[in-house]
Design an enzyme around this catalytic site. Structure first.
Site, PDB file in Angstrom:
ATOM      1  CG  ASP A 254     -13.201 -55.826  -1.477  1.00 29.14           C
ATOM      2  OD1 ASP A 254     -14.081 -55.473  -2.293  1.00 29.14           O
ATOM      3  OD2 ASP A 254     -13.475 -56.275  -0.347  1.00 29.14           O
TER       4      ASP A 254
ATOM      5  CD  GLN B 271     -16.850 -52.940  -4.753  1.00 33.57           C
ATOM      6  OE1 GLN B 271     -16.809 -54.125  -5.019  1.00 33.57           O
ATOM      7  NE2 GLN B 271     -17.552 -52.084  -5.463  1.00 33.57           N
TER       8      GLN B 271
HETATM    9  O1  LIG Z   1     -20.033 -54.703  -1.135  1.00 33.07           O
HETATM   10  C1  LIG Z   1     -19.311 -55.482  -1.720  1.00 33.07           C
HETATM   11  C2  LIG Z   1     -19.313 -55.572  -3.197  1.00 33.07           C
HETATM   12  O2  LIG Z   1     -20.287 -54.766  -3.809  1.00 33.07           O
HETATM   13  C3  LIG Z   1     -18.394 -56.353  -0.919  1.00 33.07           C
HETATM   14  O3  LIG Z   1     -17.788 -57.348  -1.717  1.00 33.07           O
HETATM   15  C4  LIG Z   1     -17.370 -55.516  -0.193  1.00 33.07           C
HETATM   16  O4  LIG Z   1     -16.450 -54.990  -1.136  1.00 33.07           O
HETATM   17  C5  LIG Z   1     -16.697 -56.248   0.954  1.00 33.07           C
HETATM   18  O5  LIG Z   1     -15.886 -57.281   0.537  1.00 33.07           O
HETATM   19  P1  LIG Z   1     -15.213 -58.430   1.466  1.00 33.07           P
HETATM   20  O6  LIG Z   1     -14.772 -57.828   2.706  1.00 33.07           O
HETATM   21  O7  LIG Z   1     -16.196 -59.508   1.612  1.00 33.07           O
HETATM   22  O8  LIG Z   1     -14.087 -58.892   0.604  1.00 33.07           O
END
Ligand SMILES: O=C(CO)[C@@H](O)[C@H](O)COP(=O)(O)O
Ligand SMILES: Nc1ncnc2c1ncn2[C@@H]1O[C@H](COP(=O)(O)OP(=O)(O)O)[C@@H](O)[C@H]1O
Length: 461
Positions: A222, A69
């Site tokens: 995600d 995100q």
């Molecule tokens: O910034 C956030 C949620 O707000 C994170 O959860 C990102 O979406 C990255 O996710 P991962 O790479 O850790 O799955």
């Protein structure tokens, strides 16, 4: 039944699953790594997607992308990327976020406008940083999109205008989940002028076709992908331990938190996804394993050999700064060192406990704001660790269940692709998310209490 593909373009890697559209069974899967760092050129994500998908997508009838995100992808009038994307975990925009909060009249004004209070992670803060610090490059930008928007657009051969979905749009800071629309005034406030933004598609809309003729679904963020992949129901909260640590649940009503702890996101089905995110999760364990000269399995054995509370050793695991609590410039620290706890086992245990105490606080923040939680589902790379599963049962205030190990973000994207293909009102019923292990609760409230005491003493929060 036809085959569908789901792509998880997350911080550390690109993972792809190809599933039977009827029941979601995984037919084949692959992955490729992403470069390290908090600013990455989107072409690296495309290269990883191409590497992972080579030969994998033959015969696939529909595809969707779920992505990390908040990342800021800016493009010029020719659709070319203007600068490396600033990722969700890049903290340089912390000051810009503070300025934006003050200018609008405080955190409550932001929560009312877009269900979120800007921190360094939100795209809106990154736009402000970009405009202020790189004005020449910023002058070339005509559009802004998120990582999954850009990849989705590339999958369609860049035919037509880019599209996004409610879930990922709700993490920008200039689209409101409860209001259901863009707040262009806030984007202009951040960047100084308008930028093109992707159209927000309906949850299972077809937004285009690949050059090979497969349906392209809108995709999502995600965490929203994981919720869809798990078939998350009200009452279940997810604790996801990937690069980020996240705690979230689906909700029929929006959650607005003026403290900024809980993000008021939308999910990928038309509901809401209140979420708390920490910056330091699985990589706290890999870093600690590296320090101790071992691997994740070795760290696991060490952590399991030490008692709850790690003999008084407390790790505040803010290795990359921290988002929740809002300590973007913080570093990690170790406290309570004594001759009898200066062992590898106690250090390993302190790392696991420190990582999970931040998520336990996130879970409490959700329940404090009225989100019902009867059970926690533990997923993500670090959920493969037995020590993590055992410690989770000591610090989380809810029974812990571990779904069958699977790539739930990619599965959620595949389920959305199957939904778009079927054209039905609801997503197809898949069997994913079966429980592999129920972890018996063994509460050790002193662990969280001591962690909170140390955090307050060191950081005053
Ligand atoms: O910034 C956030 C949620 O707000 C994170 O959860 C990102 O979406 C990255 O996710 P991962 O790479 O850790 O799955
Ligand atoms: N058994 C394990 N113990 C601890 N960490 C693990 C284990 N297996 C994988 N990981 C970690 O999980 C992380 C990847 O998790 P993942 O959920 O795929 O992350 P992301 O989606 O953010 O890229 C890596 O940092 C990896 O080292």
């Amino acid at each position: 039944m036809p085959l569908v593909a789901g792509i998880d373009s997350s911080t550390q890697s690109c993972k792809i699953v190809v599933c039977d559209a009827g029941d979601g069974s995984v037919v084949r899967e692959a992955r490729a790594p992403h470069p390290d760092g908090t600013e990455v050129h989107p072409r690296a994500w495309w290269a990883a997607l191409e590497e992972a998908s080579a030969g994998l997508l033959d015969g696939v009838a529909a595809v969707a992308v779920a992505g990390q995100q908040h990342g800021m992808v800016t493009v010029d009038g020719d659709g070319e990327v203007v600068r490396e994307a600033l990722l969700w975990n890049d903290t340089r925009s912390a000051g810009a976020a503070e300025d934006l909060i003050a200018e609008l009249g405080g955190p409550r004004a932001w929560a009312e406008a877009v269900d979120n209070v800007p921190g360094a992670s939100l795209t809106v803060s990154k736009l402000r940083w970009f405009a202020e610090n790189e004005p020449e490059a910023a002058a070339r930008a005509t559009g802004v999109m998120l990582p999954h928007d850009w990849l989705t657009w590339r999958l369609t051969g860049r035919e037509g205008a880019p599209a996004t979905d409610r879930g990922d749009a709700s993490g920008t800071g200039y689209w409101s989940a409860s209001g259901g629309g863009y707040r262009t005034d806030l984007l202009v406030r951040a960047f100084g002028r308008e930028l093109d933004t992707p159209r927000v598609a309906a949850p299972a809309e077809t937004v285009g076709y690949t050059p090979g003729g497969a349906v392209v679904a809108p995709g999502t963020g995600d965490n929203m992908g994981a919720a869809l992949g798990l078939g998350l129901r009200p009452g279940d909260a997810v604790v996801s331990l990937g690069t980020s640590g996240t705690v979230f649940a689906v909700s029929e009503t929006p959650v607005r938190d003026a403290s900024g702890t809980v993000c008021g996101f939308a999910d990928a089905t038309g509901r809401y996804l209140p979420l708390v995110c920490t910056l330091n999760a699985a990589r706290v364990l890999t870093a600690t394993a590296g320090l101790l000269g071992t691997d994740p399995a070795g760290l696991d054995a060490l952590a399991l050999a030490a008692e709850p509370g790690a003999g008084g050793l407390v790790m505040l695991p803010y290795l990359d700064g921290e988002r929740t609590p809002a300590l973007p410039a913080a570093a990690g620290s170790l406290h309570g060192m004594r001759r009898d706890n200066m062992t590898a086992a106690h250090l390993a245990r302190a790392a696991v406990e420190g990582m999970l105490c931040g998520l336990a606080d996130g879970l409490s923040a959700l329940t404090d704001r009225g989100v019902p939680v009867r059970r926690v589902l533990l997923v993500g790379g670090a959920a493969r660790s037995e020590a993590v599963r055992r410690v989770a049962a000591t610090v989380l205030d809810a029974p812990v269940a571990v779904p069958e190990p699977a790539e739930y973000v990619a599965l959620g994207a595949a389920r959305q692709a199957a939904w778009a293909l079927a054209g039905t009102d609801a997503p197809p019923e898949w069997n994913a998310g079966g429980i592999a292990e129920e972890v018996g609760a063994s509460p050790a409230p002193q662990v969280r209490a001591r962690y909170a005491e140390v955090r307050r003493a060191v950081h005053g929060v």
